[in-house]
Design a protein around this motif. Structure first.
Motif, PDB file in Angstrom:
ATOM      1  N   ASP A  62      13.799  60.786  41.566  1.00 16.58           N
ATOM      2  CA  ASP A  62      13.647  60.197  42.899  1.00 16.58           C
ATOM      3  C   ASP A  62      14.474  58.928  43.100  1.00 16.58           C
ATOM      4  O   ASP A  62      14.371  58.262  44.131  1.00 16.58           O
ATOM      5  CB  ASP A  62      12.173  59.900  43.178  1.00 16.58           C
ATOM      6  N   VAL A  63      15.316  58.573  42.135  1.00 20.65           N
ATOM      7  CA  VAL A  63      16.168  57.393  42.253  1.00 20.65           C
ATOM      8  C   VAL A  63      17.487  57.804  42.908  1.00 20.65           C
ATOM      9  O   VAL A  63      18.053  58.844  42.595  1.00 20.65           O
ATOM     10  CB  VAL A  63      16.435  56.768  40.871  1.00 20.65           C
ATOM     11  N   LYS A  64      17.961  56.983  43.841  1.00 20.25           N
ATOM     12  CA  LYS A  64      19.193  57.253  44.571  1.00 20.25           C
ATOM     13  C   LYS A  64      20.205  56.124  44.367  1.00 20.25           C
ATOM     14  O   LYS A  64      19.842  55.008  43.996  1.00 20.25           O
ATOM     15  CB  LYS A  64      18.914  57.412  46.071  1.00 20.25           C
ATOM     16  N   LEU A  65      21.467  56.444  44.636  1.00 19.43           N
ATOM     17  CA  LEU A  65      22.525  55.446  44.569  1.00 19.43           C
ATOM     18  C   LEU A  65      22.955  55.036  45.971  1.00 19.43           C
ATOM     19  O   LEU A  65      22.908  55.846  46.903  1.00 19.43           O
ATOM     20  CB  LEU A  65      23.749  56.000  43.822  1.00 19.43           C
ATOM     21  N   LYS A  66      23.384  53.780  46.114  1.00 23.33           N
ATOM     22  CA  LYS A  66      23.942  53.301  47.368  1.00 23.33           C
ATOM     23  C   LYS A  66      25.290  52.649  47.079  1.00 23.33           C
ATOM     24  O   LYS A  66      25.369  51.576  46.484  1.00 23.33           O
ATOM     25  CB  LYS A  66      23.008  52.288  48.041  1.00 23.33           C
ATOM     26  N   TRP A  67      26.345  53.317  47.497  1.00 18.48           N
ATOM     27  CA  TRP A  67      27.707  52.818  47.281  1.00 18.48           C
ATOM     28  C   TRP A  67      28.004  51.700  48.265  1.00 18.48           C
ATOM     29  O   TRP A  67      27.814  51.865  49.470  1.00 18.48           O
ATOM     30  CB  TRP A  67      28.694  53.967  47.469  1.00 18.48           C
ATOM     31  N   ILE A  68      28.472  50.553  47.755  1.00 18.13           N
ATOM     32  CA  ILE A  68      28.783  49.432  48.646  1.00 18.13           C
ATOM     33  C   ILE A  68      30.273  49.102  48.671  1.00 18.13           C
ATOM     34  O   ILE A  68      30.687  48.164  49.339  1.00 18.13           O
ATOM     35  CB  ILE A  68      27.982  48.166  48.271  1.00 18.13           C
ATOM     36  N   GLY A  69      31.070  49.866  47.925  1.00 20.68           N
ATOM     37  CA  GLY A  69      32.510  49.610  47.888  1.00 20.68           C
ATOM     38  C   GLY A  69      33.075  49.962  46.528  1.00 20.68           C
ATOM     39  O   GLY A  69      32.357  50.424  45.635  1.00 20.68           O
ATOM     40  N   ASN A  70      34.381  49.741  46.358  1.00 23.45           N
ATOM     41  CA  ASN A  70      35.051  50.044  45.097  1.00 23.45           C
ATOM     42  C   ASN A  70      35.512  48.784  44.379  1.00 23.45           C
ATOM     43  O   ASN A  70      35.624  47.716  44.988  1.00 23.45           O
ATOM     44  CB  ASN A  70      36.260  50.955  45.341  1.00 23.45           C
ATOM     45  N   THR A  71      35.787  48.931  43.105  1.00 19.51           N
ATOM     46  CA  THR A  71      36.316  47.841  42.294  1.00 19.51           C
ATOM     47  C   THR A  71      37.402  48.401  41.390  1.00 19.51           C
ATOM     48  O   THR A  71      37.489  49.619  41.190  1.00 19.51           O
ATOM     49  CB  THR A  71      35.209  47.184  41.443  1.00 19.51           C
ATOM     50  N   ILE A  72      38.254  47.529  40.863  1.00 14.92           N
ATOM     51  CA  ILE A  72      39.216  47.937  39.833  1.00 14.92           C
ATOM     52  C   ILE A  72      39.005  47.096  38.574  1.00 14.92           C
ATOM     53  O   ILE A  72      39.793  47.140  37.648  1.00 14.92           O
ATOM     54  CB  ILE A  72      40.673  47.785  40.318  1.00 14.92           C
ATOM     55  N   SER A  73      37.890  46.341  38.558  1.00 14.82           N
ATOM     56  CA  SER A  73      37.677  45.369  37.487  1.00 14.82           C
ATOM     57  C   SER A  73      36.277  45.450  36.905  1.00 14.82           C
ATOM     58  O   SER A  73      35.289  45.226  37.611  1.00 14.82           O
ATOM     59  CB  SER A  73      37.926  43.950  38.026  1.00 14.82           C
TER      60      SER A  73
END
Length: 340
Positions: A62-73
């Motif tokens: 029941d755990v979900k992910l919330k994408w807030i953007g990308n990184t390269i570091s």
């Protein structure tokens, strides 16, 4: 190099300033008595990370992910986790050691990438380049995704083993280049050496005209190179969520090992299409593995002690200030314990 070190020191100082303010944050907060069920995170362009794969496969329950953007570091990712901007972050284990040594309240819970014969970080030059030895790198530019992390540690290990003096090593310049632009920067002559890994490495090899100068696998053998960390207060308040997240990531890593490559790649393509972030997925055909050597990303002392010793040897850490068991736990990894 002095400027680079000052910038890194300033970044770490900033972490020290804000770690006391770290909390779940408004987006990740749960009602009193309830555990957080939505985990904020940063992704990587054109890449499906183990947590993203785990969610798609239903391993988080029941755990979900919330994408807030990308990184390269990686260092930026774990600093964001420390400050509470995201709930978990992943980085090179040496970068985690550095952050932990600054008293950041974080704990590593599962390994998520590494080096093996198929998945490694290579440092490439053009085939016609006069650079053939470590000595030839003096005065040259190496393109890396970030400073103070995996590529820098491997490069300095290579230079040190080759017998370069500290003064000579300072003359090898590390330049930050976004991973998707690194190959082109090498081919256009903007840098002399390109740090390439994963599918971007294999895409460059397919195009031809480049050769490896050194790789992390050649230098260190197979090893788990990076881990996911969470804040200690988040772990304390949300142990069930942390267990589902950690075990889910571990299951996804094992799933990727036992499935045929074409099945894994097809799932990656499906995930990238579904999330609709306008990404180029052409490099996915080259994917081989996450490179995690242990079962389900189980962490062992050497994953961190190797870099503790190295950083102590360079003077960046004081000997005895930090031990590997202070940095990680396998308590929440059901694959490691055999419970999952």
């Amino acid at each position: 190099m002095t400027t680079r070190r000052s910038a890194l020191a300033a970044a770490l100082a900033g972490v020290l300033t804000v770690t006391t303010l770290a909390a779940c944050g408004a987006d990740g907060a749960a009602a009193p008595g309830e555990q957080v069920k939505e985990l904020r995170y940063q992704g990587w362009v054109g890449t499906v990370t183990p947590p993203e794969l785990a969610e798609e496969l239903g391993f988080f329950e029941d755990v979900k992910l919330k994408w807030i953007g990308n990184t390269i570091s990686g260092p930026q990712d774990i600093q964001a986790a420390t400050t509470g901007d995201i709930d978990f972050g992943g980085a090179f284990n040496g970068a985690i050691v550095k952050l932990k040594s600054s008293k950041a309240p974080i704990t590593a819970v599962v390994g998520y990438y590494g080096a093996d014969k198929d998945s490694y970080n290579g440092f490439f030059v053009l085939k016609g380049s006069p650079i053939k030895t470590a000595k030839d790198l003096i005065g040259k530019k190496i393109g890396v995704n970030t400073l103070g992390a995996h590529a820098e540690a491997v490069t300095k290990t290579y230079l040190t083993r080759a017998g370069l003096t500290p003064a000579e090593i300072k003359q090898v310049e590390l330049i930050v280049v976004p991973p998707v632009n690194t190959e082109q920067s090498l081919r256009s002559g903007q840098i002399d050496v390109a740090s390439l890994s994963g599918t971007l490495r294999d895409l460059a090899l397919e195009r031809g005209g480049v050769r490896p100068l050194y790789t992390d696998f050649e230098l260190l053998g197979a090893f788990t190179g990076g881990s996911y960390v969470l804040r200690d207060d988040f772990i304390e308040k949300n142990p069930d969520t942390v267990r589902k997240f950690t075990t889910g990531v571990a299951k996804a890593i094992e799933w990727s090992k036992i499935q045929p490559r074409e099945v894994v790649i097809a799932k990656f393509e499906e995930i990238i299409a579904k999330r609709a972030r306008n990404e180029d997925n052409s490099q996915l055909k080259h994917w081989k593995s996450y490179g995690v050597t242990s079962k389900g990303g189980t962490i062992v002392d050497t994953d961190f002690s190797t870099w503790i010793e190295w950083l102590s040897g360079t003077g960046e850490l004081k000997k005895g200030d930090l031990a590997a068991p202070d940095i990680y736990t396998n308590e929440y990894n059901g694959v490691a314990s055999g419970a999952a």
